[in-house]
Design an enzyme around this catalytic site. Structure first.
Site, PDB file in Angstrom:
ATOM      1  N   PHE A   1      -3.591   2.963  15.311  1.00 51.28           N
ATOM      2  CA  PHE A   1      -4.031   3.995  14.373  1.00 51.28           C
ATOM      3  C   PHE A   1      -5.171   3.377  13.574  1.00 51.28           C
ATOM      4  O   PHE A   1      -5.147   2.174  13.301  1.00 51.28           O
ATOM      5  CB  PHE A   1      -2.891   4.402  13.428  1.00 51.28           C
ATOM      6  CG  PHE A   1      -2.087   5.554  13.955  1.00 51.28           C
ATOM      7  CD1 PHE A   1      -1.270   5.401  15.062  1.00 51.28           C
ATOM      8  CD2 PHE A   1      -2.141   6.805  13.339  1.00 51.28           C
ATOM      9  CE1 PHE A   1      -0.522   6.464  15.554  1.00 51.28           C
ATOM     10  CE2 PHE A   1      -1.402   7.882  13.826  1.00 51.28           C
ATOM     11  CZ  PHE A   1      -0.599   7.708  14.932  1.00 51.28           C
TER      12      PHE A   1
ATOM     13  N   ASP B   1      -3.674  -6.546   5.222  1.00 56.37           N
ATOM     14  CA  ASP B   1      -4.589  -7.453   5.920  1.00 56.37           C
ATOM     15  C   ASP B   1      -4.514  -8.878   5.366  1.00 56.37           C
ATOM     16  O   ASP B   1      -4.823  -9.836   6.056  1.00 56.37           O
ATOM     17  CB  ASP B   1      -6.023  -6.925   5.816  1.00 56.37           C
ATOM     18  CG  ASP B   1      -6.211  -5.700   6.703  1.00 56.37           C
ATOM     19  OD1 ASP B   1      -5.616  -5.682   7.798  1.00 56.37           O
ATOM     20  OD2 ASP B   1      -6.918  -4.754   6.305  1.00 56.37           O
TER      21      ASP B   1
ATOM     22  N   LYS C   1     -12.512  -0.788  16.461  1.00 56.95           N
ATOM     23  CA  LYS C   1     -11.154  -1.375  16.448  1.00 56.95           C
ATOM     24  C   LYS C   1     -10.525  -1.288  17.842  1.00 56.95           C
ATOM     25  O   LYS C   1      -9.836  -2.198  18.287  1.00 56.95           O
ATOM     26  CB  LYS C   1     -10.264  -0.646  15.443  1.00 56.95           C
ATOM     27  CG  LYS C   1     -10.487  -1.128  14.025  1.00 56.95           C
ATOM     28  CD  LYS C   1      -9.657  -0.397  13.004  1.00 56.95           C
ATOM     29  CE  LYS C   1     -10.072  -0.852  11.602  1.00 56.95           C
ATOM     30  NZ  LYS C   1      -9.614  -0.005  10.528  1.00 56.95           N
TER      31      LYS C   1
ATOM     32  N   LYS D   1       9.186 -16.727 -10.992  1.00 58.46           N
ATOM     33  CA  LYS D   1       8.370 -15.648 -11.546  1.00 58.46           C
ATOM     34  C   LYS D   1       7.167 -16.218 -12.310  1.00 58.46           C
ATOM     35  O   LYS D   1       7.336 -17.110 -13.144  1.00 58.46           O
ATOM     36  CB  LYS D   1       9.247 -14.797 -12.480  1.00 58.46           C
ATOM     37  CG  LYS D   1       8.530 -13.585 -12.996  1.00 58.46           C
ATOM     38  CD  LYS D   1       9.420 -12.775 -13.919  1.00 58.46           C
ATOM     39  CE  LYS D   1       8.563 -11.782 -14.679  1.00 58.46           C
ATOM     40  NZ  LYS D   1       9.183 -11.321 -15.886  1.00 58.46           N
TER      41      LYS D   1
ATOM     42  N   LYS E   1      -9.492  -4.859  19.405  1.00 56.21           N
ATOM     43  CA  LYS E   1      -8.071  -5.171  19.582  1.00 56.21           C
ATOM     44  C   LYS E   1      -7.616  -4.900  21.018  1.00 56.21           C
ATOM     45  O   LYS E   1      -6.438  -4.974  21.321  1.00 56.21           O
ATOM     46  CB  LYS E   1      -7.237  -4.343  18.599  1.00 56.21           C
ATOM     47  CG  LYS E   1      -7.631  -4.600  17.138  1.00 56.21           C
ATOM     48  CD  LYS E   1      -6.743  -3.874  16.151  1.00 56.21           C
ATOM     49  CE  LYS E   1      -7.339  -3.950  14.742  1.00 56.21           C
ATOM     50  NZ  LYS E   1      -6.352  -4.039  13.691  1.00 56.21           N
TER      51      LYS E   1
ATOM     52  N   PRO F   1      -1.880 -12.218  10.269  1.00 53.87           N
ATOM     53  CA  PRO F   1      -2.137 -12.061  11.712  1.00 53.87           C
ATOM     54  C   PRO F   1      -2.324 -10.586  12.041  1.00 53.87           C
ATOM     55  O   PRO F   1      -1.738  -9.725  11.383  1.00 53.87           O
ATOM     56  CB  PRO F   1      -0.847 -12.590  12.351  1.00 53.87           C
ATOM     57  CG  PRO F   1       0.186 -12.513  11.276  1.00 53.87           C
ATOM     58  CD  PRO F   1      -0.528 -12.669   9.973  1.00 53.87           C
ATOM     59  N   ASP F   2      -3.154 -10.301  13.028  1.00 56.34           N
ATOM     60  CA  ASP F   2      -3.317  -8.903  13.457  1.00 56.34           C
ATOM     61  C   ASP F   2      -2.281  -8.621  14.549  1.00 56.34           C
ATOM     62  O   ASP F   2      -2.402  -9.085  15.680  1.00 56.34           O
ATOM     63  CB  ASP F   2      -4.736  -8.662  13.970  1.00 56.34           C
ATOM     64  CG  ASP F   2      -4.990  -7.170  14.137  1.00 56.34           C
ATOM     65  OD1 ASP F   2      -4.134  -6.472  14.723  1.00 56.34           O
ATOM     66  OD2 ASP F   2      -6.033  -6.700  13.656  1.00 56.34           O
TER      67      ASP F   2
ATOM     68  N   ASN G   1       0.866  -1.196   0.000  1.00 53.14           N
ATOM     69  CA  ASN G   1       0.000   0.000   0.000  1.00 53.14           C
ATOM     70  C   ASN G   1       0.897   1.238   0.000  1.00 53.14           C
ATOM     71  O   ASN G   1       2.125   1.120   0.012  1.00 53.14           O
ATOM     72  CB  ASN G   1      -0.936  -0.010   1.220  1.00 53.14           C
ATOM     73  CG  ASN G   1      -0.160  -0.070   2.508  1.00 53.14           C
ATOM     74  OD1 ASN G   1       0.596   0.827   2.847  1.00 53.14           O
ATOM     75  ND2 ASN G   1      -0.310  -1.185   3.233  1.00 53.14           N
TER      76      ASN G   1
HETATM   77  O1  PMT Z   1       2.974   6.108   6.597  1.00 51.80           O
HETATM   78  P1  PMT Z   1       2.330   7.411   6.218  1.00 51.80           P
HETATM   79  O2  PMT Z   1       2.379   7.664   4.724  1.00 51.80           O
HETATM   80  O3  PMT Z   1       2.873   8.554   7.008  1.00 51.80           O
HETATM   81  O4  PMT Z   1       0.774   7.319   6.545  1.00 51.80           O
HETATM   82  C1  PMT Z   1       0.375   7.224   7.876  1.00 51.80           C
HETATM   83  C2  PMT Z   1      -0.798   6.216   8.029  1.00 51.80           C
HETATM   84  C3  PMT Z   1      -2.029   6.723   7.300  1.00 51.80           C
HETATM   85  C4  PMT Z   1      -0.394   4.848   7.471  1.00 51.80           C
HETATM   86  C5  PMT Z   1      -1.031   6.102   9.576  1.00 51.80           C
HETATM   87  O5  PMT Z   1      -1.382   7.353  10.080  1.00 51.80           O
HETATM   88  C6  PMT Z   1      -2.126   5.081   9.881  1.00 51.80           C
HETATM   89  O6  PMT Z   1      -3.317   5.357   9.857  1.00 51.80           O
HETATM   90  N1  PMT Z   1      -1.683   3.834  10.180  1.00 51.80           N
HETATM   91  C7  PMT Z   1      -2.586   2.687  10.380  1.00 51.80           C
HETATM   92  C8  PMT Z   1      -2.953   2.121   9.055  1.00 51.80           C
HETATM   93  C9  PMT Z   1      -3.833   0.910   9.157  1.00 51.80           C
HETATM   94  O7  PMT Z   1      -3.471  -0.126   8.709  1.00 51.80           O
HETATM   95  O8  PMT Z   1      -4.956   1.075   9.817  1.00 51.80           O
HETATM   96  P2  PMT Z   1      -6.060  -0.078  10.058  1.00 51.80           P
HETATM   97  O9  PMT Z   1      -7.268   0.720  10.445  1.00 51.80           O
HETATM   98  O10 PMT Z   1      -6.181  -0.987   8.916  1.00 51.80           O
HETATM   99  O11 PMT Z   1      -5.500  -0.883  11.270  1.00 51.80           O
HETATM  100  C10 PMT Z   1      -5.791  -0.574  12.628  1.00 51.80           C
HETATM  101  C11 PMT Z   1      -4.588  -0.821  13.485  1.00 51.80           C
HETATM  102  O12 PMT Z   1      -4.237  -2.194  13.515  1.00 51.80           O
HETATM  103  C12 PMT Z   1      -3.343  -0.090  13.048  1.00 51.80           C
HETATM  104  O13 PMT Z   1      -2.706   0.370  14.208  1.00 51.80           O
HETATM  105  C13 PMT Z   1      -2.504  -1.137  12.355  1.00 51.80           C
HETATM  106  O14 PMT Z   1      -1.119  -0.894  12.482  1.00 51.80           O
HETATM  107  C14 PMT Z   1      -2.903  -2.392  13.105  1.00 51.80           C
HETATM  108  N2  PMT Z   1      -2.878  -3.622  12.296  1.00 51.80           N
HETATM  109  C15 PMT Z   1      -3.728  -3.795  11.263  1.00 51.80           C
HETATM  110  C16 PMT Z   1      -3.736  -4.982  10.575  1.00 51.80           C
HETATM  111  C17 PMT Z   1      -2.835  -6.002  10.956  1.00 51.80           C
HETATM  112  N3  PMT Z   1      -2.820  -7.152  10.309  1.00 51.80           N
HETATM  113  N4  PMT Z   1      -2.009  -5.815  11.983  1.00 51.80           N
HETATM  114  C18 PMT Z   1      -2.013  -4.643  12.667  1.00 51.80           C
HETATM  115  O15 PMT Z   1      -1.222  -4.466  13.610  1.00 51.80           O
END
Ligand code: PMT
Length: 432
Positions: free
Chosen positions: A354, A307, A368, A317, A372, A335-336, A238
């Protein structure tokens, strides 16, 4: 009785304006709210209000000169441990001095020595306020991260009416409460009060952040995207740049914490004092987090973790096949990482997530937080093109289990990071 300002050390600087009488009410409001208020006056301010008034209101000696015969009070001892300094009224002369970094009286010396937020409430004649010199000084102070409260329009002591009238003590009081509880931005519209954007790194390098906030704490931050390989030359990822996570790491370091930064593939660099662990995929990120989670006090998930990953990685390839216009990739859930930390039963660190949302933003972020088992969640609306993913700025709303606790208007990510880290350290301390 505990109130919103209990235990806060506030320095009230009073310079020579008729509005000094309003500073008496402000002092009383602060003391009533539980703050420990130290008043510092300029010599000329004594023409408007005497020391005795502020000494009676604050319960502390009032300082005017640096070399007074109070051996126990110096500009350094006054500034040490201060949570906030407000200069009200701030005359054009005092504003000019602090802009120049002068320290020729107790008020200016303390302003130079404090490391806490500084709030300036100008009060002066309209022409003096609108003079380009004063306006440029105010712009400089704002650029440095000093809060400047735009004076009101109204009748002035000099007989004319116009801008230059200091805000009422009740309004200044509520600004102080907002700043100290990081609620600026949604309590009322205060574009004038918020420090304007400063260039990345400028503030982090020049503003001294109180080391005491993070001292003795170990913080692990995840940042950037993850890459989920399809074959040796292709992957799913991403557009996270890592800027937000790296800014958090630098802010945590500046606040005195030990920092471990687990970073997906990005082009950024970080301070050598940060332990940087580079990973690519979500499973590598999970492994790195698990390696350190037992020894950290705080975990912040800022990474945009994919995810899903490809179920069957092709070690060679993948070739285009004649007559096959489509191929199917089967994706399986990753995994989360953050939930793994949040749901730990033993030695669970203070856990912050975040939420990158485009719709039903608050609802999704809150769910969330619960799912979590997080202590705090920082929501950014990534449907907005000028914040969030791969931009220099962000705008965030922070929630705890009881609801919204702060909103930070659009600012450079390193400024947002400082406020977010300050709030995290304060919350973490309260949960111990
Ligand atoms: O990196 P930049 O370009 O500066 O952009 C910043 C950002 C937008 C990436 C950052 O501010 C942000 O929002 N990060 C979280 C992105 C995200 O994956 O959000 P989510 O809503 O999908 O996930 C929720 C939380 O679970 C996040 O803290 C994420 O790190 C965590 N997560 C999600 C999925 C996963 N498999 N494992 C995780 O730990």
């Amino acid at each position: 009785m505990d109130t919103q300002l209990t235990g806060k050390k506030i320095i009230l600087g009073v310079s020579a304006g008729i509005a000094a009488y309003k500073a008496c009410t402000l002092c009383r409001l602060l003391v009533k709210a539980g703050a420990d208020v130290y008043v510092v006056m300029t010599k000329d301010a004594l023409n408007f209000v005497g020391k005795a008034t502020f000494e009676a209101l604050s319960g502390h000696k009032v300082s005017v000169e640096i070399f007074e015969d109070q051996k126990d009070i110096s500009h350094i001892s006054l500034s040490t441990g201060a949570d906030l300094m407000m200069i009200a009224p701030a005359t054009a002369n005092t504003i000019a001095k602090i802009t120049a970094g002068m320290a020729d009286n107790m008020l200016t010396a303390v302003t130079l020595a404090v490391t806490c937020p500084v709030v300036v409430a100008p009060a002066m004649n309209s022409n003096m306020y609108q003079n380009i010199a004063t306006q440029e000084n105010i712009a400089t102070l704002k650029r440095r991260g000093i809060y400047v409260i735009t004076p009101a329009d109204g009748p002035l002591a000099c007989g004319i009416s116009g801008p230059g009238r200091m805000k009422e003590p009740e309004e200044l009081f509520s600004d102080i409460v907002s700043i100290l509880s990081n609620r600026i931005g949604y309590t009322r519209e205060q574009s004038d009060l918020l420090p304007p954007p400063v260039k990345p790194l400028e503030l982090t390098r020049t503003r001294l952040l109180p080391k005491a906030y993070g001292a003795g704490l170990k913080v692990l931050i995840t940042a950037g995207p993850t890459e989920e390989p399809i074959d040796p030359v292709r992957f799913i990822s991403n557009c996270s740049s890592g800027k937000m996570g790296y800014a958090l790491a630098e802010a945590a370091l500046a606040y005195g914490a030990e920092v471990i930064l687990v970073s997906g593939p990005v082009t950024l660099t970080c301070s050598k004092d940060i332990t940087l662990i580079k990973v690519k995929s979500a499973s590598q990120m999970l492994q790195a987090v698990e390696d350190y989670v037992k020894e950290v006090d705080i975990v912040i998930g800022c990474a945009a973790v994919a995810d899903y990953r490809v179920e069957n990685y092709s070690p060679v390839k993948i070739k285009k096949e004649e007559g096959n216009d489509t191929i199917t990739l089967k994706l399986v859930k990753n995994p989360d990482i953050l939930a793994t930390v949040g749901l730990l039963e033993n030695n669970r660190p203070f856990t912050v997530g975040f939420a990158a949302e485009t719709n039903n933003t608050e609802e999704n972020a809150k769910s969330k937080l619960v799912r979590k088992n997080l202590d705090l969640i920082v929501l950014n609306d990534v449907s907005k093109k000028d914040i969030g993913f791969n931009s220099d700025d962000n705008e965030v709303t922070i929630f705890d289990k009881d609801g919204k606790i702060a909103h930070l208007e659009k600012q450079p990510k390193h400024v947002i990071a400082q406020s977010v880290m300050e709030l995290i350290f304060k919350y973490q301390k309260n949960t111990k």
